[in-house]
Motif scaffolding. Structure first.
Motif, PDB file in Angstrom:
ATOM      1  N   ALA A   1     -10.149  56.912  29.275  1.00 19.81           N
ATOM      2  CA  ALA A   1     -10.977  55.716  29.492  1.00 19.81           C
ATOM      3  C   ALA A   1     -11.320  55.548  30.967  1.00 19.81           C
ATOM      4  O   ALA A   1     -10.615  56.042  31.849  1.00 19.81           O
ATOM      5  N   GLN A   2     -12.403  54.836  31.214  1.00 22.86           N
ATOM      6  CA  GLN A   2     -12.799  54.490  32.578  1.00 22.86           C
ATOM      7  C   GLN A   2     -12.372  53.043  32.845  1.00 22.86           C
ATOM      8  O   GLN A   2     -13.010  52.105  32.375  1.00 22.86           O
ATOM      9  N   ILE A   3     -11.312  52.873  33.581  1.00 24.19           N
ATOM     10  CA  ILE A   3     -10.741  51.550  33.829  1.00 24.19           C
ATOM     11  C   ILE A   3     -10.807  51.231  35.310  1.00 24.19           C
ATOM     12  O   ILE A   3     -10.351  52.020  36.144  1.00 24.19           O
ATOM     13  N   ILE A   4     -11.373  50.071  35.632  1.00 19.20           N
ATOM     14  CA  ILE A   4     -11.464  49.619  37.031  1.00 19.20           C
ATOM     15  C   ILE A   4     -10.765  48.268  37.140  1.00 19.20           C
ATOM     16  O   ILE A   4     -11.185  47.306  36.515  1.00 19.20           O
ATOM     17  N   ILE A   5      -9.706  48.215  37.913  1.00 16.47           N
ATOM     18  CA  ILE A   5      -8.969  46.975  38.144  1.00 16.47           C
ATOM     19  C   ILE A   5      -9.462  46.342  39.436  1.00 16.47           C
ATOM     20  O   ILE A   5      -9.462  46.993  40.486  1.00 16.47           O
ATOM     21  N   ARG A   6      -9.849  45.082  39.380  1.00 17.00           N
ATOM     22  CA  ARG A   6     -10.361  44.400  40.566  1.00 17.00           C
ATOM     23  C   ARG A   6      -9.366  43.374  41.077  1.00 17.00           C
ATOM     24  O   ARG A   6      -8.578  42.866  40.340  1.00 17.00           O
TER      25      ARG A   6
ATOM     26  N   PRO B   1     -16.859  44.122  30.368  1.00 19.74           N
ATOM     27  CA  PRO B   1     -16.038  43.300  31.270  1.00 19.74           C
ATOM     28  C   PRO B   1     -14.947  42.508  30.558  1.00 19.74           C
ATOM     29  O   PRO B   1     -15.065  42.161  29.389  1.00 19.74           O
ATOM     30  N   ILE B   2     -13.864  42.265  31.297  1.00 18.65           N
ATOM     31  CA  ILE B   2     -12.827  41.318  30.885  1.00 18.65           C
ATOM     32  C   ILE B   2     -12.986  40.116  31.808  1.00 18.65           C
ATOM     33  O   ILE B   2     -12.861  40.244  33.025  1.00 18.65           O
ATOM     34  N   SER B   3     -13.269  38.966  31.245  1.00 20.31           N
ATOM     35  CA  SER B   3     -13.614  37.801  32.051  1.00 20.31           C
ATOM     36  C   SER B   3     -12.401  37.224  32.775  1.00 20.31           C
ATOM     37  O   SER B   3     -11.255  37.372  32.324  1.00 20.31           O
ATOM     38  N   ARG B   4     -12.672  36.583  33.898  1.00 17.02           N
ATOM     39  CA  ARG B   4     -11.610  35.919  34.653  1.00 17.02           C
ATOM     40  C   ARG B   4     -11.007  34.770  33.848  1.00 17.02           C
ATOM     41  O   ARG B   4      -9.834  34.449  34.004  1.00 17.02           O
ATOM     42  N   LEU B   5     -11.812  34.151  32.986  1.00 15.99           N
ATOM     43  CA  LEU B   5     -11.293  33.057  32.163  1.00 15.99           C
ATOM     44  C   LEU B   5     -10.188  33.564  31.241  1.00 15.99           C
ATOM     45  O   LEU B   5      -9.134  32.937  31.117  1.00 15.99           O
TER      46      LEU B   5
ATOM     47  N   VAL C   1     -12.438  40.434  36.050  1.00 14.97           N
ATOM     48  CA  VAL C   1     -11.242  40.991  36.691  1.00 14.97           C
ATOM     49  C   VAL C   1     -11.103  42.489  36.455  1.00 14.97           C
ATOM     50  O   VAL C   1     -10.413  43.183  37.189  1.00 14.97           O
ATOM     51  N   ALA C   2     -11.764  42.991  35.405  1.00 18.17           N
ATOM     52  CA  ALA C   2     -11.687  44.423  35.112  1.00 18.17           C
ATOM     53  C   ALA C   2     -12.789  44.780  34.129  1.00 18.17           C
ATOM     54  O   ALA C   2     -13.350  43.905  33.451  1.00 18.17           O
ATOM     55  N   THR C   3     -13.124  46.047  34.075  1.00 19.88           N
ATOM     56  CA  THR C   3     -14.051  46.556  33.069  1.00 19.88           C
ATOM     57  C   THR C   3     -13.396  47.729  32.363  1.00 19.88           C
ATOM     58  O   THR C   3     -12.720  48.542  32.984  1.00 19.88           O
ATOM     59  N   VAL C   4     -13.596  47.785  31.054  1.00 20.29           N
ATOM     60  CA  VAL C   4     -13.044  48.865  30.244  1.00 20.29           C
ATOM     61  C   VAL C   4     -14.204  49.558  29.540  1.00 20.29           C
ATOM     62  O   VAL C   4     -14.868  48.963  28.697  1.00 20.29           O
TER      63      VAL C   4
ATOM     64  N   LEU D   1      -4.379  42.859  29.045  1.00 19.98           N
ATOM     65  CA  LEU D   1      -5.771  42.697  28.635  1.00 19.98           C
ATOM     66  C   LEU D   1      -6.485  44.043  28.552  1.00 19.98           C
ATOM     67  O   LEU D   1      -7.291  44.280  27.646  1.00 19.98           O
ATOM     68  N   VAL D   2      -6.191  44.923  29.492  1.00 17.38           N
ATOM     69  CA  VAL D   2      -6.790  46.267  29.471  1.00 17.38           C
ATOM     70  C   VAL D   2      -6.326  47.028  28.229  1.00 17.38           C
ATOM     71  O   VAL D   2      -7.132  47.669  27.538  1.00 17.38           O
TER      72      VAL D   2
END
Length: 219
Positions: A214-219, A65-69, A58-61, A87-88
């Protein structure tokens, strides 16, 4: 009809055997040109990797990765935006803690839990009942405390409260202060309140700067 003798049979078998030996290298050579099982395996692996990063994250920091689970487990208690933000934020703090080798002892967390429990007990409730009403468990509370204490340790705010600030606080909050308290008690209460607020402000400023870098990408 000509009778087929054992000698004739042996000649036929021998010719067929020779033909098989001659054709075998050709078949082997043909199979080496296209290795279908290998190609199929690579396609399956590529599809699995794509599916994981497309649907399992769902996102990477900072590239992690931060898992969908993890997202779905937290989503049961909060809405999507709050969950991903939480979570971020956790990932940012714990990544920085790992980088700086900062940890919080369990004894610190246990002491904070006891403080919370004492405050709740003074209000005529139990800790378990209060947690249940908030949809939390003891483990959830400990995780929140661990995150807060880790951020405070990383930010390392240097807080000082002046007498002028204390006097102003007592004047501004005169109607909200408990009656029957001594001057020393009010001074102590004001100092604790001001120190806590100053520390919170310092941690928030530190975290804002950490998040900006930080490089944060929200999906």
């Amino acid at each position: 009809m000509k009778k087929i003798t054992n000698k004739t049979t042996k000649r036929i078998v021998k010719k067929e055997s020779e033909a098989a030996v001659v054709s075998q290298p050709l078949l082997t050579k043909t199979h080496k040109k296209i290795n279908f099982p290998l190609i199929l395996g690579l396609i399956i692996i590529a599809a699995a990797v794509y599916a994981y990063y497309r649907f399992g994250v769902v996102a990477t920091v900072n590239g992690k990765p931060i898992s969908r689970l993890a997202y779905l487990e937290t989503l049961e208690k909060q809405d999507k935006k709050q969950t991903i933000t939480q979570l971020v934020n956790e990932a940012l703090v714990y990544q920085e803690a790992a980088k700086q080798k900062v940890t919080v002892d369990q004894s610190v967390i246990d002491a904070e839990v006891k403080k919370v429990e004492a405050q709740i007990t003074a209000q005529g409730q139990t800790l378990d009942a209060a947690l249940t009403s908030e949809g939390m468990t003891l483990a959830d509370l400990e995780n929140e405390i661990r995150l807060q204490k880790t951020a405070e340790k990383l930010a390392n705010p240097q807080v000082t409260v002046t007498q002028a600030e204390i006097d102003k606080f007592l004047v501004d909050n005169k109607t909200a202060l408990p009656t029957g308290s001594t001057k020393e008690q009010l001074q102590t209460m004001a100092t604790e309140q001001l120190s806590s607020q100053a520390q919170s402000d310092a941690v928030n400023t530190w975290f804002s700067n950490l998040k900006k870098a930080a490089q944060i990408i929200i999906r």
